[in-house]
Design an enzyme around this catalytic site. Structure first.
Site, short mmCIF file in Angstrom:
data_model
loop_
_atom_site.label_atom_id
_atom_site.label_comp_id
_atom_site.label_asym_id
_atom_site.label_seq_id
_atom_site.Cartn_x
_atom_site.Cartn_y
_atom_site.Cartn_z
N LYS A 1 0.81 -1.09 -0.10
CA LYS A 1 0.14 0.10 0.16
C LYS A 1 1.00 1.36 0.04
O LYS A 1 0.41 2.32 -0.64
CB LYS A 1 -0.98 0.00 1.07
CG LYS A 1 -2.00 -1.14 1.00
CD LYS A 1 -3.09 -0.94 1.90
CE LYS A 1 -4.51 -1.59 1.63
NZ LYS A 1 -5.58 -1.39 2.13
N GLU B 1 -3.18 7.18 7.35
CA GLU B 1 -4.07 8.10 6.75
C GLU B 1 -5.10 9.01 7.46
O GLU B 1 -5.76 8.39 8.30
CB GLU B 1 -4.94 7.26 5.56
CG GLU B 1 -4.30 6.77 4.28
CD GLU B 1 -5.31 5.84 3.63
OE1 GLU B 1 -4.80 5.22 2.42
OE2 GLU B 1 -6.25 5.71 3.86
N HIS C 1 -16.42 -3.60 6.92
CA HIS C 1 -15.32 -3.18 5.80
C HIS C 1 -15.50 -4.14 4.62
O HIS C 1 -14.45 -4.15 3.66
CB HIS C 1 -13.90 -3.06 6.11
CG HIS C 1 -13.71 -2.12 7.38
ND1 HIS C 1 -13.87 -0.79 7.29
CD2 HIS C 1 -13.51 -2.16 8.61
CE1 HIS C 1 -13.61 -0.17 8.29
NE2 HIS C 1 -13.45 -0.86 9.18
N ARG D 1 -6.95 -7.82 -10.12
CA ARG D 1 -7.49 -9.08 -10.38
C ARG D 1 -8.90 -8.80 -10.95
O ARG D 1 -9.43 -7.53 -10.73
CB ARG D 1 -7.67 -9.71 -9.11
CG ARG D 1 -8.26 -9.12 -8.09
CD ARG D 1 -8.60 -9.97 -6.87
NE ARG D 1 -8.78 -9.28 -5.71
CZ ARG D 1 -9.53 -8.63 -5.30
NH1 ARG D 1 -10.77 -8.77 -5.93
NH2 ARG D 1 -9.94 -8.04 -4.16
#
Lengths: 165, 505
Positions: B120, B204, B239, B297
């Protein structure tokens, strides 16, 4: 026939009978008896008058799954008398009763014996089958109400078990 | 043009996605080899494949994740390509490279693109360089508590701590107060080390009341990168996405243009080839959007894009992998109508979404106009306990959002599933919710309070169901007794008939 119908968060007493004309009558709890108009229209699919949602039903012994418009319910549908005995409802865990009519084959304990929860205590023959009934608590046999050869009514009290000192 | 450098594809997956890929292969005249675990011997993907081979025990670590075994089967069976589906080995760059090194075609992006987007923090650096907007925070892993406190103060609390190697909703933690930062960093790191074997964690800003909007891209390796518009996946629990729609009901054309252009830039920045998805957080108040991650993907929710664009994404993957340039350009693509997908899981929405594996005693799917089901199960099958509990994906299309919602509702009610609880009641409740119907919702839509208010079992329904259950049991008991009478009558009839015959003889 009276059934004890339970799910994880509901319990109903439902009686069902069929009259000579073939009509099913149901009553829930102490409510009034009402005719039931519904039937299986395909394997696993039911139609019930007054209910527009599709109904799915699958019976596997005492486990009956019903879905109403995608809403799933899983019930244990038991003969009410048997369920009462199993749950000790009405009877205490210390009472060993027969859920069916039959005859005493043999006793496996005597008054004063110490027994443990789940220990077989008496054999009753019914419908040509020998059925072992078990103690449902740890304790001491305080009374034996029957002898081998006795004929039994459904629900008859067989053995009483008391708390051990 | 008909380039066919491969003709026999091994599908390294199970369930609905294996079935989806098999169908795509068969439509292109390709042969398919399925692999399966002992728990999946009778699964639909095994039944549909031309050949199949068991690769181990039920737990995926002993079957679907055994990449050496998968590769061996592919070689032994003469396969010249491998499609990984989603999950399992699909984002394993080492496996992708091993497939290529074995001389087979990897139906997925180049291993380098997987690696770049797999980290990430690596992805954040690459996207920053490509001018793709990012959620404010760090570009690299945090080195100490002071750095974290500094950044958190700068961007403003609350913040999200995220494992660099994380994904799928795992390895993230929300922090609301400065004094919690240090301990939260320590526990996120320790979780990340345990789950992903890598304790790199970055921070973040938490964008509140944001929507999850993602853009489908396709790149052919011949210089063409197109986007196929967006999907809104804001309805989530834990999530994880549960219902998706395309197009996003609240995106303006100017934001759509900017977001899709950013997605194309992201794909170009990592030399992407094949089908991929850029996920963004979208703040409807400020109309700002931020890159979250790229999934390298095919995605679970790809069918809604197929429905509104008319592009078969699996066929596109296969043809691109075969070396063909894309057969359409960006200008050929338009949004046609509206599509909704519901992920029907074997889980009990009434009991905190507890997985409910078990037998599908009755299983019938809806049909009818613009209704598509992508499933990997059949009636009588057990939903195994070892894998993702998804039973079926319902995908519907309508000329507009209202029609699509009405169609989704109708189709959900047409499922006949008996034996295990599913998330169907949950979807029916969502489709009746005013906020969902108006299109104004965000990732915080499903709360415990919402579930309590909308999914409380109705006592009336429970009683009606109990009556049906009792009647069903009663009739079963009657049926058990009935044949005895019938048998007596039948034998008596036979006996008299036979007797009469003898008498006449």
């Amino acid at each position: 026939m009276k059934y004890d119908v339970r799910s994880s968060d509901h319990q109903f007493a439902v009686s069902v009978r069929r009259d000579p004309a073939g009509v099913l009558w149901v009553a829930v709890g102490d409510g009034d008896e009402a005719p039931f108009h519904g039937k299986a229209i395909a394997t696993g699919e039911w139609r019930v008058v007054g209910e527009t949602r599709p109904i799915g039903v699958a019976v596997d012994g005492e486990t009956v799954d019903v879905t109403m418009g995608g809403d799933p319910f899983r019930f244990t549908v038991a003969d009410a008398r048997r369920a009462a005995l199993r749950a000790g409802g009405g009877a205490s865990a210390g009472e060993v009763r027969t859920p069916m009519p039959g005859a005493v084959v043999r006793l496996m304990v005597a008054v004063g014996d110490t027994v443990t929860d789940g220990q077989p205590v008496i054999v009753v023959e019914a419908m040509k089958m020998e059925n072992e009934f078990k103690a449902q608590m740890d304790g001491v046999v305080t009374a034996i109400h029957v002898a081998p050869g006795n004929t039994l009514e459904s629900g008859a009290l067989l053995i009483t078990i008391g708390e051990s000192e | 043009m008909n380039i066919r450098p491969f003709s026999k594809v091994l599908i390294a997956n199970r369930g609905e996605i294996a079935v989806r890929v098999i169908r795509g292969c068969h439509e292109l005249g390709l042969q398919v080899v399925a692999v399966y675990s002992e728990a999946d011997a009778n699964a639909m993907h095994v039944r549909l494949a031309d050949e199949s081979e068991c690769i181990g025990k039920a737990p995926s670590s002993e079957s679907y994740l055994r990449h050496e075994r998968v590769l061996e089967v592919a070689k032994e069976r003469g396969c010249d390509a491998i499609h990984p589906g989603y999950g399992f080995l699909s984002e394993n760059a080492g496996f992708a490279q091993a497939v290529i090194d074995a001389g087979m075609v990897w139906i997925g992006p180049p291993p380098n693109a997987i690696i770049k987007m797999g980290s990430k923090t690596g992805a954040r650096q690459a996207m920053h360089a490509a001018g793709v907007p990012l959620v404010p925070g760090t570009l690299t892993a945090l080195t100490n508590d002071d750095e974290l406190i500094g950044v958190a103060t700068e961007v403003g609390l609350p913040v999200m701590l995220k494992a660099s190697a994380g994904g799928g909703g795992k390895g993230m933690r929300r922090v609301d107060h400065l004094e919690e930062l240090a301990s939260a960093l320590a526990s996120t790191k320790s979780e990340a080390r345990k789950s992903f074997g890598d304790d790199a964690v970055y921070v973040e800003k938490l964008v509140e009341n944001a929507r999850h909007v993602e853009v489908q891209v396709l790149a052919d390796g011949h210089g063409t990168v197109v986007h196929l518009f967006e999907r809104d996946c804001s309805v989530q629990r834990r999530h994880q996405k549960v219902i998706e729609e395309s197009p996003c009901p609240v995106l303006s054309q100017s934001v759509r243009d900017a977001m899709t252009a950013a997605a194309v830039r992201a794909a170009e920045a990592v030399d992407y080839v094949g089908a991929g998805t850029c996920e963004f957080l979208y703040d409807p108040k400020t109309e700002a959007f931020f890159f979250l991650e790229m999934n390298t993907r095919l995605q679970v929710e790809h069918p809604i894009t197929e429905m509104i664009t008319g592009v078969d994404l699996v066929q596109a993957q296969l043809r691109v992998a075969a070396g063909e340039p894309l057969w359409f350009s960006q200008d050929d693509l338009t949004i046609n109508g509206h599509a909704i997908e519901c992920r029907i899981y074997a889980e009990d929405a009434r009991n905190n979404f507890r997985p409910s594996p078990g037998p599908l005693r009755v299983y019938r799917e809806p049909a009818g106009p613009w209704v598509r089901t992508d499933s990997g199960v059949t009636e009588g099958m057990d939903v195994p306990i070892h894998y993702d509990p998804m039973v079926s994906k319902l995908i519907v299309w309508g000329p507009d959002r209202d029609t699509a919602m009405a169609r989704a509702r109708r189709a959900l009610q047409d499922y006949r599933i008996v034996g295990i609880p599913t998330s169907i009641p949950f979807f029916l409740a969502i489709l009746e919710d005013e906020d969902f119907r108006s299109g104004i919702y965000d990732t915080g839509f499903i709360t415990p309070e919402w579930l309590e208010a909308n999914l409380a079992p109705s006592d009336e329904d429970a009683e009606a169901a109990a009556v049906i259950a009792a009647v069903a049991r009663f009739e079963k008991d009657e049926a058990v007794q009935a044949p005895r009478g019938t048998a007596v009558a039948a034998s008596r009839w036979k006996w008299s008939h036979r007797g009469a015959g003898w008498g006449q003889r």
